[in-house]
Motif scaffolding. Sequence first.
Motif, PDB file in Angstrom:
ATOM      1  N   ALA A 107       0.824  -1.212   0.000  1.00 15.86           N
ATOM      2  CA  ALA A 107       0.000   0.000   0.000  1.00 15.86           C
ATOM      3  C   ALA A 107       0.857   1.261   0.000  1.00 15.86           C
ATOM      4  O   ALA A 107       0.373   2.336  -0.396  1.00 15.86           O
ATOM      5  N   GLY A 108       2.094   1.143   0.413  1.00 10.99           N
ATOM      6  CA  GLY A 108       2.999   2.289   0.389  1.00 10.99           C
ATOM      7  C   GLY A 108       3.757   2.460  -0.916  1.00 10.99           C
ATOM      8  O   GLY A 108       4.617   3.334  -1.014  1.00 10.99           O
ATOM      9  N   MET A 109       3.418   1.638  -1.916  1.00 14.41           N
ATOM     10  CA  MET A 109       4.103   1.707  -3.204  1.00 14.41           C
ATOM     11  C   MET A 109       3.190   2.329  -4.255  1.00 14.41           C
ATOM     12  O   MET A 109       1.971   2.238  -4.163  1.00 14.41           O
ATOM     13  N   PRO A 110       3.766   2.935  -5.296  1.00 18.02           N
ATOM     14  CA  PRO A 110       2.953   3.480  -6.396  1.00 18.02           C
ATOM     15  C   PRO A 110       2.190   2.367  -7.125  1.00 18.02           C
ATOM     16  O   PRO A 110       2.667   1.237  -7.228  1.00 18.02           O
ATOM     17  N   ARG A 125      -5.703   1.400   9.255  1.00 16.08           N
ATOM     18  CA  ARG A 125      -6.563   2.531   8.866  1.00 16.08           C
ATOM     19  C   ARG A 125      -5.925   3.373   7.769  1.00 16.08           C
ATOM     20  O   ARG A 125      -6.608   3.867   6.866  1.00 16.08           O
ATOM     21  N   LEU A 126      -4.606   3.515   7.819  1.00  8.95           N
ATOM     22  CA  LEU A 126      -3.903   4.297   6.801  1.00  8.95           C
ATOM     23  C   LEU A 126      -3.786   3.537   5.479  1.00  8.95           C
ATOM     24  O   LEU A 126      -3.733   4.154   4.404  1.00  8.95           O
ATOM     25  N   SER A 127      -3.757   2.201   5.556  1.00  7.44           N
ATOM     26  CA  SER A 127      -3.551   1.383   4.356  1.00  7.44           C
ATOM     27  C   SER A 127      -4.834   1.134   3.575  1.00  7.44           C
ATOM     28  O   SER A 127      -4.802   1.011   2.336  1.00  7.44           O
ATOM     29  N   LEU A 128      -5.967   1.029   4.273  1.00 10.52           N
ATOM     30  CA  LEU A 128      -7.212   0.610   3.614  1.00 10.52           C
ATOM     31  C   LEU A 128      -7.574   1.448   2.388  1.00 10.52           C
ATOM     32  O   LEU A 128      -7.989   0.886   1.360  1.00 10.52           O
ATOM     33  N   PRO A 129      -7.436   2.777   2.425  1.00 11.59           N
ATOM     34  CA  PRO A 129      -7.802   3.561   1.234  1.00 11.59           C
ATOM     35  C   PRO A 129      -6.934   3.271   0.015  1.00 11.59           C
ATOM     36  O   PRO A 129      -7.349   3.562  -1.109  1.00 11.59           O
ATOM     37  N   ARG A 130      -5.756   2.686   0.229  1.00 13.05           N
ATOM     38  CA  ARG A 130      -4.838   2.414  -0.888  1.00 13.05           C
ATOM     39  C   ARG A 130      -5.068   1.033  -1.501  1.00 13.05           C
ATOM     40  O   ARG A 130      -4.434   0.684  -2.487  1.00 13.05           O
ATOM     41  N   ILE A 131      -5.952   0.249  -0.904  1.00 17.93           N
ATOM     42  CA  ILE A 131      -6.202  -1.111  -1.391  1.00 17.93           C
ATOM     43  C   ILE A 131      -7.421  -1.090  -2.319  1.00 17.93           C
ATOM     44  O   ILE A 131      -8.449  -0.499  -1.999  1.00 17.93           O
ATOM     45  N   ASP A 132      -7.286  -1.716  -3.479  1.00 18.48           N
ATOM     46  CA  ASP A 132      -8.320  -1.617  -4.521  1.00 18.48           C
ATOM     47  C   ASP A 132      -9.443  -2.626  -4.369  1.00 18.48           C
ATOM     48  O   ASP A 132     -10.536  -2.423  -4.918  1.00 18.48           O
ATOM     49  N   GLY A 133      -9.184  -3.728  -3.689  1.00 17.34           N
ATOM     50  CA  GLY A 133     -10.223  -4.740  -3.544  1.00 17.34           C
ATOM     51  C   GLY A 133      -9.968  -5.623  -2.343  1.00 17.34           C
ATOM     52  O   GLY A 133      -8.818  -5.921  -2.005  1.00 17.34           O
ATOM     53  N   PHE A 134     -11.060  -6.033  -1.694  1.00 18.42           N
ATOM     54  CA  PHE A 134     -10.983  -6.879  -0.503  1.00 18.42           C
ATOM     55  C   PHE A 134     -11.809  -8.140  -0.731  1.00 18.42           C
ATOM     56  O   PHE A 134     -12.923  -8.068  -1.238  1.00 18.42           O
TER      57      PHE A 134
END
Length: 357
Positions: A97-100, A129-138
């Motif tokens: 999630a911290g990568m482009p 909480r910081l990572s969830l917005p960067r993830i495209d699908g769960f």
Amino acid sequence: MKIVFLSYLHGFGGAEKQNVMLANAMAERGHEVHLVSICADNNCYPLDARVRYRYLPDRKTNALRFMTRYQDIRRTLLELQPDLTVNFWFQSAYLCAGMPKNITGKLIYSERCDPGDREYSGALGLIRRLSLPRIDGFVFQSRGAQHYFDRSVQERSTVIPNPVFVKAGDYPPVSLRRKAIVTVGRLHPQKNQALLIRAFARIAGAFPEYTLEIYGDGELRQNLQRQIHDLGLSDRAFLKGTSARIHELIRDAALFVLSSDYEGMPNTLLEAMSLGIPCISTDCRPGGAREIIEDGEDGLIVPCEDEESLANAMETLLSDPEKADAFSREAILRCARFAPNAIYDAWERFFLSRLEN
């Protein structure tokens, strides 16, 4: 699609098995699949020759190992240029999630356990909480796990249960069951085999011909062996270790019991029901067992950490072979909905839907 599965393959585990089998299925369907294991190189499941496997060992053993894992994953993804990066392990998900996005492609995280576990109450919860917005699908294994999160996550998610790999004909129904109660799982606090041992001790006198067989290895082996000794069960309860022939070993047992406090989607319970073993499960968080067992129809559900209720449920089925046999027949029929092709169709559709968004 070019798919990279980031994994943690450290032995006979449910998440590891599902990860490998999903990679195999996507390769069989013609996708380019890479399976990358981080910090552990112990795959215990058959890997399709079309799946390209690599191992990223830890280069550091101290706090710097997280930085070097990030660097190694980033370098690998930069080389592979995937359309999708799929994570069954939260640590690899938040590192990605911290990568482009031009490095990871679409980022998928599959929650394999209990999202409400207390490990998320501290720093890891903040990271999540910081990572969830960067993830495209769960991908969740149960509705209970999906509904733990807010609408923004649910709108990017789907619920896909695990497939069961026991085929109807592989293990014909048995006519005579061994007087054995079995369970399968890591010897770990999550699985709470200590509860099962205590419950068995409650009924052992009423059922003197029955034994308890616990399959699995882990950190609690000595503690559980001591508990067995202290309860006077050394000739009745046995720690059997792991086996690649587990279905063959347990298929004729009188009962299968899952005593876990929490599970994602309990693979061993699914497999036991598909084998036709009468089953009992705790109502483990966040609800996966309830999506497998219809309480009173094809098995029994008891509260977590309730020794008396578990003992009573075991006594009920051991005392009533007709009820146990009815559960067995119904479980085999109902497990047809977990056939691998249907499950992998759902995974493939979800992957494609994420690429379109």
